[in-house]
Design a protein around this motif. Structure first.
Motif, short mmCIF file in Angstrom:
data_model
loop_
_atom_site.label_atom_id
_atom_site.label_comp_id
_atom_site.label_asym_id
_atom_site.label_seq_id
_atom_site.Cartn_x
_atom_site.Cartn_y
_atom_site.Cartn_z
N LEU A 30 0.84 -1.20 0.00
CA LEU A 30 0.00 0.00 0.00
C LEU A 30 0.87 1.25 0.00
N PRO A 31 0.81 2.08 -1.04
CA PRO A 31 1.63 3.30 -1.09
C PRO A 31 1.37 4.21 0.11
N CYS A 33 1.82 3.50 3.20
CA CYS A 33 1.42 2.80 4.42
C CYS A 33 2.58 2.73 5.40
N ILE A 53 -0.81 10.20 3.01
CA ILE A 53 -1.27 10.49 1.65
C ILE A 53 -0.93 11.93 1.27
N SER A 131 -5.81 10.43 -8.44
CA SER A 131 -4.94 9.99 -7.35
C SER A 131 -5.32 8.59 -6.90
N THR A 132 -6.62 8.33 -6.81
CA THR A 132 -7.10 7.02 -6.39
C THR A 132 -6.68 5.94 -7.39
N VAL A 135 -2.86 5.26 -6.94
CA VAL A 135 -2.56 4.50 -5.72
C VAL A 135 -3.02 3.05 -5.87
N THR A 136 -4.21 2.85 -6.46
CA THR A 136 -4.72 1.50 -6.66
C THR A 136 -3.82 0.70 -7.60
N GLN A 138 -0.62 1.19 -8.21
CA GLN A 138 0.65 0.90 -7.54
C GLN A 138 0.48 -0.22 -6.51
N ALA A 139 -0.62 -0.20 -5.78
CA ALA A 139 -0.86 -1.25 -4.78
C ALA A 139 -0.98 -2.61 -5.46
N PHE A 271 8.44 6.31 -4.62
CA PHE A 271 6.99 6.45 -4.48
C PHE A 271 6.53 7.81 -5.00
N MET A 275 3.95 8.18 -8.09
CA MET A 275 2.69 8.82 -7.77
C MET A 275 2.48 10.06 -8.62
#
Length: 311
Positions: A30-31, A33, A53, A131-132, A135-136, A138-139, A271, A275
């Motif tokens: 999780l980016p 985290c 975040i 952004s969502t 992040v999704t 990358q996760a 990251f 991002m």
């Protein structure tokens, strides 16, 4: 805000299922985290975490809780999440489903409805959505790597177990083979002696019969002992090869476990780069020219971010 999509993994559903329920794996993938751990007993399926975040000008940490329900291993579960922090709040609920993919592997489908409020909502829906997505993505890329490492471990451990079983069977054959062959040889010698005695009823004396039987059966005895030696040598060679294969398989399994343990989350700089570039690509398009522009813009923004972080 709706978060839906799918991702294919080159691993079994069981391997993917175990990965998505492992707090250590989720902390890595999780980016942003900083912590993700289980709360209460393992069968309660409750987790807590801290996520850092940054969306546009808004940044900060969320502290949140995740609770899973309706688990059907290794196929699906439902989740509910709540997060609070300086940037605002996020509440969500949804489901995750694992299916056998066409051509092998596992297809993960996710469907989440989230409500976002506070300062983070002020950046606008378009930036929030982009952004969502970043992040999704990358996760899922990080989870894909962790699943691949776990699949390697499972395959290596299975190979090691099969090699150990083969080595044990070969060692049993090594210890039993010579004895079995020798026993068969003794039986053959005994049968030959009885047969010779039956063929010589008119022997003048027991000594003459015994001498004659001995001369008849000696070649069989030598042959039986030779067969026993050959069988024992073959069994020893097979056992040695099996032990070597087991040691090699064990070494591969340990190397796979080590790779899985030592895999780490991306550094702050990596990251930030992924991002920022991902957000710029989402905003200006995904053709080749836009991708090149995104790379340049992301590089400039990352430098600025890191400079300000160091100030």
């Amino acid at each position: 805000m709706k978060i839906t999509g799918e991702h294919r993994f080159d691993a079994s559903r069981q391997v993917v299922w175990e990965a998505v329920l492992d707090p250590e794996v989720l902390t890595k993938v999780l980016p942003g985290c900083e912590d993700f751990h289980r709360k209460g007993a393992p069968d309660e399926h409750k987790f807590a975490g801290v996520l850092k975040i940054k969306v546009g000008p808004v940044q900060g940490k969320f502290k949140g809780d995740v609770e899973l329900s309706d688990l059907e291993p290794p196929s699906s579960y439902r989740l509910a999440l709540k997060g609070r922090g300086a940037p605002g709040f996020v509440d969500g609920a949804g489901s995750l489903r694992l299916e056998d993919a066409d051509g092998g592997g596992t297809l993960l489908r996710y469907d989440i409805d989230a409500k976002v409020g506070g300062r983070i909502a002020s950046v606008g829906q378009r930036l929030l959505d982009s952004s969502t997505k970043v992040v999704t993505r990358q996760a899922l890329e990080g989870l894909d790597e962790q699943v691949r490492l776990r699949a390697d471990v499972v395959a290596a451990e299975r190979e090691a177990a099969e090699a150990r079983a083969a080595a044990e069977a070969a060692e049993a054959a090594e210890s039993d083979g010579g004895e079995t062959t020798a026993t068969e040889g003794e039986t053959a010698v005994s049968e030959a002696a009885e047969s010779h005695a039956a063929e010589s009823p008119a022997a003048e004396s027991e000594i003459e019969a015994s001498d004659a039987s001995e001369s008849k059966t000696e070649p069989r005895r030598v042959e039986a002992e030779t067969d026993a030696d050959a069988a024992a040598a073959h069994a020893r060679a097979e056992a040695a090869r099996a032990r070597q294969r087991a040691e090699t398989a064990e070494a591969r399994a340990e190397a796979a476990r080590l790779r899985a343990r030592e895999s780490e989350a991306p550094s702050h700089g990596a990251f930030a780069w992924k991002m920022t570039r991902g957000m710029v690509e989402e905003l200006i398009g995904d053709d080749k020219r836009s991708t090149a522009l995104a790379g340049v813009a992301a590089a400039v923004l990352v430098v600025i971010l890191l400079v300000f972080k160091g100030c």
